[in-house]
Design a protein around this motif. Structure first.
Motif, PDB file in Angstrom:
ATOM      1  N   PHE A   7       0.816  -1.209   0.000  1.00 54.85           N
ATOM      2  CA  PHE A   7       0.000   0.000   0.000  1.00 54.85           C
ATOM      3  C   PHE A   7       0.852   1.263   0.000  1.00 54.85           C
ATOM      4  O   PHE A   7       1.834   1.368   0.740  1.00 54.85           O
ATOM      5  N   ASP A   8       0.427   2.225  -0.792  1.00 64.08           N
ATOM      6  CA  ASP A   8       0.884   3.601  -0.628  1.00 64.08           C
ATOM      7  C   ASP A   8       0.202   4.170   0.615  1.00 64.08           C
ATOM      8  O   ASP A   8      -0.821   3.641   1.071  1.00 64.08           O
ATOM      9  N   PHE A   9       0.747   5.241   1.185  1.00 62.94           N
ATOM     10  CA  PHE A   9       0.091   5.905   2.308  1.00 62.94           C
ATOM     11  C   PHE A   9      -0.793   7.064   1.835  1.00 62.94           C
ATOM     12  O   PHE A   9      -2.008   7.004   1.896  1.00 62.94           O
ATOM     13  N   GLY A  10      -0.174   8.149   1.369  1.00 61.97           N
ATOM     14  CA  GLY A  10      -0.930   9.341   1.010  1.00 61.97           C
ATOM     15  C   GLY A  10      -1.894   9.105  -0.142  1.00 61.97           C
ATOM     16  O   GLY A  10      -1.485   8.713  -1.234  1.00 61.97           O
ATOM     17  N   GLY A  11      -3.182   9.321   0.093  1.00 67.93           N
ATOM     18  CA  GLY A  11      -4.186   9.102  -0.929  1.00 67.93           C
ATOM     19  C   GLY A  11      -4.724   7.689  -0.962  1.00 67.93           C
ATOM     20  O   GLY A  11      -5.645   7.383  -1.728  1.00 67.93           O
ATOM     21  N   VAL A  12      -4.155   6.817  -0.125  1.00 62.31           N
ATOM     22  CA  VAL A  12      -4.622   5.427  -0.041  1.00 62.31           C
ATOM     23  C   VAL A  12      -4.958   5.088   1.418  1.00 62.31           C
ATOM     24  O   VAL A  12      -6.113   4.962   1.780  1.00 62.31           O
ATOM     25  N   MET A  13      -3.939   4.964   2.238  1.00 62.58           N
ATOM     26  CA  MET A  13      -4.167   4.677   3.660  1.00 62.58           C
ATOM     27  C   MET A  13      -4.520   5.932   4.449  1.00 62.58           C
ATOM     28  O   MET A  13      -5.124   5.862   5.511  1.00 62.58           O
ATOM     29  N   VAL A  14      -4.111   7.068   3.915  1.00 65.00           N
ATOM     30  CA  VAL A  14      -4.234   8.339   4.637  1.00 65.00           C
ATOM     31  C   VAL A  14      -4.799   9.399   3.689  1.00 65.00           C
ATOM     32  O   VAL A  14      -4.419   9.445   2.516  1.00 65.00           O
ATOM     33  N   ASP A  15      -5.721  10.230   4.194  1.00 64.19           N
ATOM     34  CA  ASP A  15      -6.198  11.356   3.392  1.00 64.19           C
ATOM     35  C   ASP A  15      -5.022  12.270   3.066  1.00 64.19           C
ATOM     36  O   ASP A  15      -4.289  12.699   3.963  1.00 64.19           O
ATOM     37  N   PHE A  16      -4.847  12.560   1.784  1.00 60.57           N
ATOM     38  CA  PHE A  16      -3.796  13.505   1.387  1.00 60.57           C
ATOM     39  C   PHE A  16      -4.117  14.013  -0.007  1.00 60.57           C
ATOM     40  O   PHE A  16      -3.808  13.376  -1.006  1.00 60.57           O
ATOM     41  N   ASP A  17      -4.787  15.150  -0.052  1.00 60.52           N
ATOM     42  CA  ASP A  17      -5.119  15.788  -1.324  1.00 60.52           C
ATOM     43  C   ASP A  17      -4.746  17.262  -1.203  1.00 60.52           C
ATOM     44  O   ASP A  17      -5.583  18.104  -0.872  1.00 60.52           O
ATOM     45  N   ILE A 165      -0.813  -1.070  -4.553  1.00 64.17           N
ATOM     46  CA  ILE A 165      -1.946  -0.147  -4.595  1.00 64.17           C
ATOM     47  C   ILE A 165      -1.455   1.279  -4.360  1.00 64.17           C
ATOM     48  O   ILE A 165      -0.808   1.559  -3.352  1.00 64.17           O
ATOM     49  N   ASP A 166      -1.759   2.173  -5.295  1.00 60.07           N
ATOM     50  CA  ASP A 166      -1.311   3.563  -5.213  1.00 60.07           C
ATOM     51  C   ASP A 166      -2.347   4.438  -5.896  1.00 60.07           C
ATOM     52  O   ASP A 166      -3.074   3.961  -6.769  1.00 60.07           O
ATOM     53  N   ASP A 167      -2.420   5.704  -5.522  1.00 56.74           N
ATOM     54  CA  ASP A 167      -3.352   6.612  -6.193  1.00 56.74           C
ATOM     55  C   ASP A 167      -2.737   7.255  -7.429  1.00 56.74           C
ATOM     56  O   ASP A 167      -3.440   7.941  -8.182  1.00 56.74           O
ATOM     57  N   SER A 168      -1.442   7.050  -7.650  1.00 54.82           N
ATOM     58  CA  SER A 168      -0.740   7.671  -8.775  1.00 54.82           C
ATOM     59  C   SER A 168      -0.546   6.669  -9.917  1.00 54.82           C
ATOM     60  O   SER A 168       0.041   5.600  -9.719  1.00 54.82           O
ATOM     61  N   ARG A 169      -1.018   7.021 -11.107  1.00 55.91           N
ATOM     62  CA  ARG A 169      -0.859   6.133 -12.257  1.00 55.91           C
ATOM     63  C   ARG A 169       0.613   5.837 -12.584  1.00 55.91           C
ATOM     64  O   ARG A 169       0.970   4.672 -12.812  1.00 55.91           O
ATOM     65  N   PRO A 170       1.513   6.848 -12.626  1.00 57.29           N
ATOM     66  CA  PRO A 170       2.918   6.521 -12.905  1.00 57.29           C
ATOM     67  C   PRO A 170       3.517   5.528 -11.897  1.00 57.29           C
ATOM     68  O   PRO A 170       4.323   4.664 -12.274  1.00 57.29           O
ATOM     69  N   ASN A 171       3.129   5.643 -10.629  1.00 54.49           N
ATOM     70  CA  ASN A 171       3.641   4.707  -9.624  1.00 54.49           C
ATOM     71  C   ASN A 171       3.137   3.296  -9.872  1.00 54.49           C
ATOM     72  O   ASN A 171       3.882   2.316  -9.712  1.00 54.49           O
ATOM     73  N   MET A 180       4.907  -6.757 -10.871  1.00 51.65           N
ATOM     74  CA  MET A 180       3.809  -6.803  -9.903  1.00 51.65           C
ATOM     75  C   MET A 180       2.481  -6.572 -10.625  1.00 51.65           C
ATOM     76  O   MET A 180       2.447  -6.088 -11.748  1.00 51.65           O
ATOM     77  N   ASN A 181       1.392  -6.903  -9.931  1.00 52.37           N
ATOM     78  CA  ASN A 181       0.102  -6.400 -10.370  1.00 52.37           C
ATOM     79  C   ASN A 181      -0.081  -5.044  -9.696  1.00 52.37           C
ATOM     80  O   ASN A 181       0.399  -4.842  -8.576  1.00 52.37           O
ATOM     81  N   GLY A 182      -0.751  -4.141 -10.364  1.00 54.13           N
ATOM     82  CA  GLY A 182      -0.915  -2.807  -9.808  1.00 54.13           C
ATOM     83  C   GLY A 182      -2.351  -2.339  -9.897  1.00 54.13           C
ATOM     84  O   GLY A 182      -3.015  -2.548 -10.917  1.00 54.13           O
ATOM     85  N   LEU A 183      -2.833  -1.727  -8.833  1.00 49.26           N
ATOM     86  CA  LEU A 183      -4.187  -1.183  -8.798  1.00 49.26           C
ATOM     87  C   LEU A 183      -4.104   0.293  -8.443  1.00 49.26           C
ATOM     88  O   LEU A 183      -3.441   0.656  -7.473  1.00 49.26           O
ATOM     89  N   GLN A 184      -4.780   1.115  -9.244  1.00 52.71           N
ATOM     90  CA  GLN A 184      -4.818   2.546  -8.928  1.00 52.71           C
ATOM     91  C   GLN A 184      -6.048   2.837  -8.078  1.00 52.71           C
ATOM     92  O   GLN A 184      -7.175   2.534  -8.474  1.00 52.71           O
ATOM     93  N   MET A 185      -5.826   3.403  -6.890  1.00 53.04           N
ATOM     94  CA  MET A 185      -6.925   3.755  -5.995  1.00 53.04           C
ATOM     95  C   MET A 185      -7.554   5.036  -6.509  1.00 53.04           C
ATOM     96  O   MET A 185      -6.923   6.085  -6.542  1.00 53.04           O
ATOM     97  N   LYS A 186      -8.816   4.941  -6.911  1.00 50.91           N
ATOM     98  CA  LYS A 186      -9.491   6.102  -7.490  1.00 50.91           C
ATOM     99  C   LYS A 186     -10.662   6.573  -6.648  1.00 50.91           C
ATOM    100  O   LYS A 186     -10.879   7.765  -6.499  1.00 50.91           O
ATOM    101  N   GLU A 187     -11.420   5.624  -6.118  1.00 56.14           N
ATOM    102  CA  GLU A 187     -12.666   6.017  -5.475  1.00 56.14           C
ATOM    103  C   GLU A 187     -12.756   5.429  -4.068  1.00 56.14           C
ATOM    104  O   GLU A 187     -11.924   5.697  -3.225  1.00 56.14           O
TER     105      GLU A 187
END
Length: 204
Positions: A7-17, A165-171, A180-187
């Motif tokens: 897991f990524d933290f900012g934008g996934v585990m933690v609010d960060f916008d 899992i990350d909210d950033s597409r490049p990541n 790896m398999n990768g999932l972008q957290m969007k919603e």
């Protein structure tokens, strides 16, 4: 077969916008864009994430740049207050717990400055994981492949057994490139759970 969820933290585990935070704070698009460029979107912030400079050094540089552009007061406000947006997402904590109860190992891989990492450690977030790496610890930011490799090597993980899992597409794209398999957290968390199910990761 997947064994590890990263897991990524900012934008996934933690609010960060930060852009939403700045827009709410200043209610002016051009001001938000300028202050973002001088803070969160700056090269100085990237150096903070990578642990290449101290918070004091980083703040001094950002304040110097802000003064030159006539928005010293606004940038000072942001630097004093920005960590208030780092709120842990309780539903994501529940997801981590459920994954562990189903036998998966969970790790974190996040771009994060030292002071923010210390705050999340104090809040007990890091204790919920089997391990992880923050960019400030290895002086490399995502999406540089070397930080992903550092995590795999540290915990002797196989890329093909990992879902990232990350909210950033490049990541996420870098994770794919490394096998790896990768999932972008969007919603929502519910959407993420359904995406995990497509990877044969069922939590029922």
């Amino acid at each position: 077969m997947y064994k590890n969820i990263i897991f990524d933290f900012g934008g996934v585990m933690v609010d960060f916008d930060p852009k939403d935070y700045l827009m709410e704070r200043f209610c002016h698009e051009s001001a938000e864009e300028k202050i973002y460029r001088l803070t969160f979107g700056s090269e100085t912030w990237a150096q903070l994430d990578a642990g290449l400079i101290s918070r004091f050094e980083g703040n001094q540089k950002m304040l110097e740049d802000a003064k030159a552009e006539g928005c010293l007061f606004e940038v000072q406000e942001v630097l004093d207050d920005w960590m208030s947006i780092l709120r842990i997402r309780r539903r994501m904590l529940d997801l981590v717990r459920r994954l562990k109860s189903h036998g998966y190992c969970v790790y974190y891989l996040s771009n994060m400055p030292e002071d923010a990492l210390a705050l999340l450690r104090e809040k007990g977030l890091l204790d919920k994981f089997d391990g992880g790496i923050a960019s400030c610890e290895v002086h490399i930011n995502k999406p540089d492949p070397r930080i992903y490799q550092a995590l795999l090597e540290k915990y002797n993980l196989k890329a093909t057994e990992c879902v990232f899992i990350d909210d950033s597409r490049p990541n996420v794209q870098t994770a794919f490139q490394l096998g790896m398999n990768g999932l972008q957290m969007k919603e929502s968390v519910g959407t993420l759970v359904r995406s995990l199910a497509t990877c044969n990761i069922s939590l029922r």
